[in-house]
Motif scaffolding. Structure first.
Motif, PDB file in Angstrom:
ATOM      1  N   GLN A  84       0.834  -1.202   0.000  1.00 43.76           N
ATOM      2  CA  GLN A  84       0.000   0.000   0.000  1.00 43.76           C
ATOM      3  C   GLN A  84       0.867   1.249   0.000  1.00 43.76           C
ATOM      4  O   GLN A  84       1.636   1.480   0.928  1.00 43.76           O
ATOM      5  CB  GLN A  84      -0.916  -0.004   1.226  1.00 43.76           C
ATOM      6  CG  GLN A  84      -1.928   1.138   1.237  1.00 43.76           C
ATOM      7  CD  GLN A  84      -2.870   1.058   2.417  1.00 43.76           C
ATOM      8  OE1 GLN A  84      -2.447   0.819   3.540  1.00 43.76           O
ATOM      9  NE2 GLN A  84      -4.157   1.235   2.165  1.00 43.76           N
ATOM     10  N   TYR A  85       0.734   2.038  -1.067  1.00 45.99           N
ATOM     11  CA  TYR A  85       1.437   3.309  -1.164  1.00 45.99           C
ATOM     12  C   TYR A  85       0.432   4.425  -0.869  1.00 45.99           C
ATOM     13  O   TYR A  85      -0.625   4.499  -1.501  1.00 45.99           O
ATOM     14  CB  TYR A  85       2.037   3.496  -2.553  1.00 45.99           C
ATOM     15  CG  TYR A  85       3.095   2.481  -2.876  1.00 45.99           C
ATOM     16  CD1 TYR A  85       4.412   2.669  -2.472  1.00 45.99           C
ATOM     17  CD2 TYR A  85       2.786   1.321  -3.580  1.00 45.99           C
ATOM     18  CE1 TYR A  85       5.394   1.729  -2.767  1.00 45.99           C
ATOM     19  CE2 TYR A  85       3.755   0.378  -3.872  1.00 45.99           C
ATOM     20  CZ  TYR A  85       5.054   0.588  -3.460  1.00 45.99           C
ATOM     21  OH  TYR A  85       6.011  -0.345  -3.735  1.00 45.99           O
ATOM     22  N   ARG A  86       0.764   5.258   0.085  1.00 46.48           N
ATOM     23  CA  ARG A  86      -0.148   6.302   0.515  1.00 46.48           C
ATOM     24  C   ARG A  86       0.390   7.690   0.165  1.00 46.48           C
ATOM     25  O   ARG A  86       1.598   7.907   0.160  1.00 46.48           O
ATOM     26  CB  ARG A  86      -0.375   6.223   2.032  1.00 46.48           C
ATOM     27  CG  ARG A  86      -0.999   4.910   2.491  1.00 46.48           C
ATOM     28  CD  ARG A  86      -1.149   4.903   4.001  1.00 46.48           C
ATOM     29  NE  ARG A  86      -1.790   3.679   4.461  1.00 46.48           N
ATOM     30  CZ  ARG A  86      -2.008   3.398   5.750  1.00 46.48           C
ATOM     31  NH1 ARG A  86      -1.624   4.254   6.680  1.00 46.48           N
ATOM     32  NH2 ARG A  86      -2.602   2.266   6.092  1.00 46.48           N
ATOM     33  N   LYS A  87      -0.533   8.601  -0.088  1.00 45.57           N
ATOM     34  CA  LYS A  87      -0.148   9.986  -0.323  1.00 45.57           C
ATOM     35  C   LYS A  87       0.327  10.598   0.989  1.00 45.57           C
ATOM     36  O   LYS A  87      -0.312  10.438   2.027  1.00 45.57           O
ATOM     37  CB  LYS A  87      -1.330  10.773  -0.873  1.00 45.57           C
ATOM     38  CG  LYS A  87      -0.999  12.215  -1.212  1.00 45.57           C
ATOM     39  CD  LYS A  87      -2.208  12.937  -1.793  1.00 45.57           C
ATOM     40  CE  LYS A  87      -1.865  14.385  -2.122  1.00 45.57           C
ATOM     41  NZ  LYS A  87      -3.031  15.108  -2.689  1.00 45.57           N
TER      42      LYS A  87
ATOM     43  N   VAL B  21       3.625  15.245   4.096  1.00 50.07           N
ATOM     44  CA  VAL B  21       4.956  15.821   4.296  1.00 50.07           C
ATOM     45  C   VAL B  21       5.852  15.381   3.138  1.00 50.07           C
ATOM     46  O   VAL B  21       5.543  14.410   2.440  1.00 50.07           O
ATOM     47  CB  VAL B  21       5.558  15.363   5.639  1.00 50.07           C
ATOM     48  CG1 VAL B  21       4.720  15.884   6.787  1.00 50.07           C
ATOM     49  CG2 VAL B  21       5.660  13.839   5.705  1.00 50.07           C
ATOM     50  N   PRO B  22       6.967  16.072   2.893  1.00 43.86           N
ATOM     51  CA  PRO B  22       7.880  15.665   1.814  1.00 43.86           C
ATOM     52  C   PRO B  22       8.355  14.225   2.022  1.00 43.86           C
ATOM     53  O   PRO B  22       8.718  13.834   3.131  1.00 43.86           O
ATOM     54  CB  PRO B  22       9.037  16.654   1.943  1.00 43.86           C
ATOM     55  CG  PRO B  22       8.432  17.857   2.584  1.00 43.86           C
ATOM     56  CD  PRO B  22       7.388  17.328   3.537  1.00 43.86           C
ATOM     57  N   PRO B  23       8.341  13.396   0.979  1.00 48.04           N
ATOM     58  CA  PRO B  23       8.760  11.994   1.113  1.00 48.04           C
ATOM     59  C   PRO B  23      10.243  11.871   1.438  1.00 48.04           C
ATOM     60  O   PRO B  23      11.043  12.746   1.091  1.00 48.04           O
ATOM     61  CB  PRO B  23       8.451  11.398  -0.261  1.00 48.04           C
ATOM     62  CG  PRO B  23       8.427  12.563  -1.191  1.00 48.04           C
ATOM     63  CD  PRO B  23       7.930  13.730  -0.394  1.00 48.04           C
ATOM     64  N   VAL B  24      10.584  10.788   2.103  1.00 46.52           N
ATOM     65  CA  VAL B  24      11.967  10.524   2.503  1.00 46.52           C
ATOM     66  C   VAL B  24      12.366   9.147   1.983  1.00 46.52           C
ATOM     67  O   VAL B  24      11.625   8.175   2.136  1.00 46.52           O
ATOM     68  CB  VAL B  24      12.128  10.581   4.036  1.00 46.52           C
ATOM     69  CG1 VAL B  24      13.554  10.212   4.436  1.00 46.52           C
ATOM     70  CG2 VAL B  24      11.761  11.960   4.563  1.00 46.52           C
ATOM     71  N   LEU B  25      13.530   9.080   1.357  1.00 44.18           N
ATOM     72  CA  LEU B  25      14.081   7.813   0.884  1.00 44.18           C
ATOM     73  C   LEU B  25      15.117   7.322   1.881  1.00 44.18           C
ATOM     74  O   LEU B  25      16.075   8.030   2.181  1.00 44.18           O
ATOM     75  CB  LEU B  25      14.724   8.004  -0.500  1.00 44.18           C
ATOM     76  CG  LEU B  25      15.482   6.807  -1.091  1.00 44.18           C
ATOM     77  CD1 LEU B  25      14.549   5.618  -1.302  1.00 44.18           C
ATOM     78  CD2 LEU B  25      16.152   7.199  -2.410  1.00 44.18           C
TER      79      LEU B  25
ATOM     80  N   GLY C 214       8.350   6.962   2.073  1.00 42.12           N
ATOM     81  CA  GLY C 214       7.117   7.162   2.815  1.00 42.12           C
ATOM     82  C   GLY C 214       6.695   5.959   3.633  1.00 42.12           C
ATOM     83  O   GLY C 214       5.504   5.734   3.832  1.00 42.12           O
ATOM     84  N   GLY C 215       7.674   5.156   4.075  1.00 42.81           N
ATOM     85  CA  GLY C 215       7.360   4.002   4.898  1.00 42.81           C
ATOM     86  C   GLY C 215       6.910   2.774   4.139  1.00 42.81           C
ATOM     87  O   GLY C 215       6.426   1.809   4.747  1.00 42.81           O
TER      88      GLY C 215
ATOM     89  N   GLY D  40       5.271  -2.190   4.527  1.00 38.43           N
ATOM     90  CA  GLY D  40       4.154  -1.539   3.870  1.00 38.43           C
ATOM     91  C   GLY D  40       3.165  -2.505   3.280  1.00 38.43           C
ATOM     92  O   GLY D  40       2.283  -2.107   2.497  1.00 38.43           O
ATOM     93  N   ILE D  41       3.280  -3.797   3.627  1.00 32.02           N
ATOM     94  CA  ILE D  41       2.356  -4.812   3.122  1.00 32.02           C
ATOM     95  C   ILE D  41       1.151  -4.894   4.045  1.00 32.02           C
ATOM     96  O   ILE D  41       1.303  -5.069   5.260  1.00 32.02           O
ATOM     97  CB  ILE D  41       3.038  -6.190   3.021  1.00 32.02           C
ATOM     98  CG1 ILE D  41       4.221  -6.123   2.044  1.00 32.02           C
ATOM     99  CG2 ILE D  41       2.041  -7.244   2.570  1.00 32.02           C
ATOM    100  CD1 ILE D  41       4.993  -7.425   1.941  1.00 32.02           C
ATOM    101  N   ARG D  42      -0.018  -4.772   3.492  1.00 34.36           N
ATOM    102  CA  ARG D  42      -1.263  -4.875   4.255  1.00 34.36           C
ATOM    103  C   ARG D  42      -2.000  -6.160   3.857  1.00 34.36           C
ATOM    104  O   ARG D  42      -2.013  -6.531   2.691  1.00 34.36           O
ATOM    105  CB  ARG D  42      -2.160  -3.666   3.994  1.00 34.36           C
ATOM    106  CG  ARG D  42      -1.484  -2.330   4.288  1.00 34.36           C
ATOM    107  CD  ARG D  42      -1.285  -2.124   5.792  1.00 34.36           C
ATOM    108  NE  ARG D  42      -0.633  -0.851   6.057  1.00 34.36           N
ATOM    109  CZ  ARG D  42       0.656  -0.714   6.295  1.00 34.36           C
ATOM    110  NH1 ARG D  42       1.439  -1.781   6.288  1.00 34.36           N
ATOM    111  NH2 ARG D  42       1.179   0.472   6.548  1.00 34.36           N
ATOM    112  N   VAL D  43      -2.594  -6.791   4.841  1.00 27.02           N
ATOM    113  CA  VAL D  43      -3.384  -7.997   4.600  1.00 27.02           C
ATOM    114  C   VAL D  43      -4.821  -7.684   4.979  1.00 27.02           C
ATOM    115  O   VAL D  43      -5.114  -7.355   6.127  1.00 27.02           O
ATOM    116  CB  VAL D  43      -2.877  -9.201   5.418  1.00 27.02           C
ATOM    117  CG1 VAL D  43      -3.726 -10.432   5.129  1.00 27.02           C
ATOM    118  CG2 VAL D  43      -1.412  -9.475   5.101  1.00 27.02           C
TER     119      VAL D  43
END
Length: 239
Positions: free
Chosen positions: A72-75, A78-82, A108-109, A232-235
């Motif tokens: 799951q990628y979320r908007k 705050v500015p994204p961080v790598l 973004g986690g 970041g994996i959601r079930v």
């Protein structure tokens, strides 16, 4: 893992290579949580035995039980961080005693790049194994840094890479000669150069918070599920 190192009945009659091919594709595209298992099983494609085939079926049962899992990628507001995580399991392979390297990079986690790979040579210490893993992580970090900057998604100057081995962090920051490390291949000092140029920064993280741990060894169920969520994996339907 021990069972794979022992002799068992060969199984040339099963579609082992085909199953491995499907699992590699899935682990690269959307299921980083099976990457370690797949890279371990893929080492026996030329002569699979019963234990290896049972390992394939166990991975398939896990996938069936988590078929609703997704990255799951979320908007972000705050500015994204790598940032990245690196880890190694020293001498874990029972057959040749080589170590396993693993890394994961997140924005973004959520995981965007990951890998689990057996190292080319036998490491003489856990520090050396972690240092070799850092070099692989650093190469991926620089590629991602250039990609993000070229696409102008956001500006990245220094990428933090977190690892749980303080000896390897100290060695990566130290450019002095050491008798105990003089045998380490020059290619793995790649990390040190890019630390000094401030393109990457190696930071300590406790082992339980090192997300790359899932790529280097089998974990207990609760630890595996926790790290799966940290990727970041959601079930769907999971508590």
């Amino acid at each position: 893992r021990t069972a794979f190192a022992q002799q068992s009945k060969p199984r040339p009659d099963v579609p082992y290579k085909e199953a491995i091919g499907c699992l590699i594709w899935l682990s690269m595209i959307s299921r980083p949580d099976i990457t370690y298992s797949v890279q371990t099983l893929a080492q026996f494609c030329s002569n699979p035995c019963e234990a290896h085939w049972q390992g394939i079926k166990r991975v398939l049962r896990y996938l069936k039980g988590t078929q609703d899992a997704f990255i799951q990628y979320r908007k972000q507001d705050v500015p994204p961080v790598l940032n990245g995580f690196s880890d190694a399991d020293w001498g874990s392979e029972m057959i040749d005693r080589k170590s396993i390297s693993g890394y994961v990079f997140l924005i973004g986690g959520t995981a965007i790049s990951w890998n689990a790979k057996k190292q080319r040579s036998v490491s003489l210490s856990s520090m050396e194994a972690e240092y070799v893993a850092l070099a692989e992580s650093a190469k991926e970090a620089l590629w991602l840094r250039n990609l993000v900057n070229e696409l102008e998604i956001f500006n990245v100057k220094t990428i933090p890479i977190r690892t749980d081995n303080q000896a390897s962090i100290a060695f990566a920051h130290d450019d002095q000669f050491h008798g105990r490390s003089k045998h380490i291949d020059i290619r793995y000092h790649f990390t040190r150069h890019h630390i000094h140029s401030r393109e990457i920064d190696v930071i300590y993280v406790p082992s339980e918070d090192n997300i790359a741990d899932i790529f280097t060894k089998p974990l207990p169920r609760h630890a595996h599920e926790r790290q799966r969520e940290m990727l970041g994996i959601r079930v769907e339907g999971a508590c």
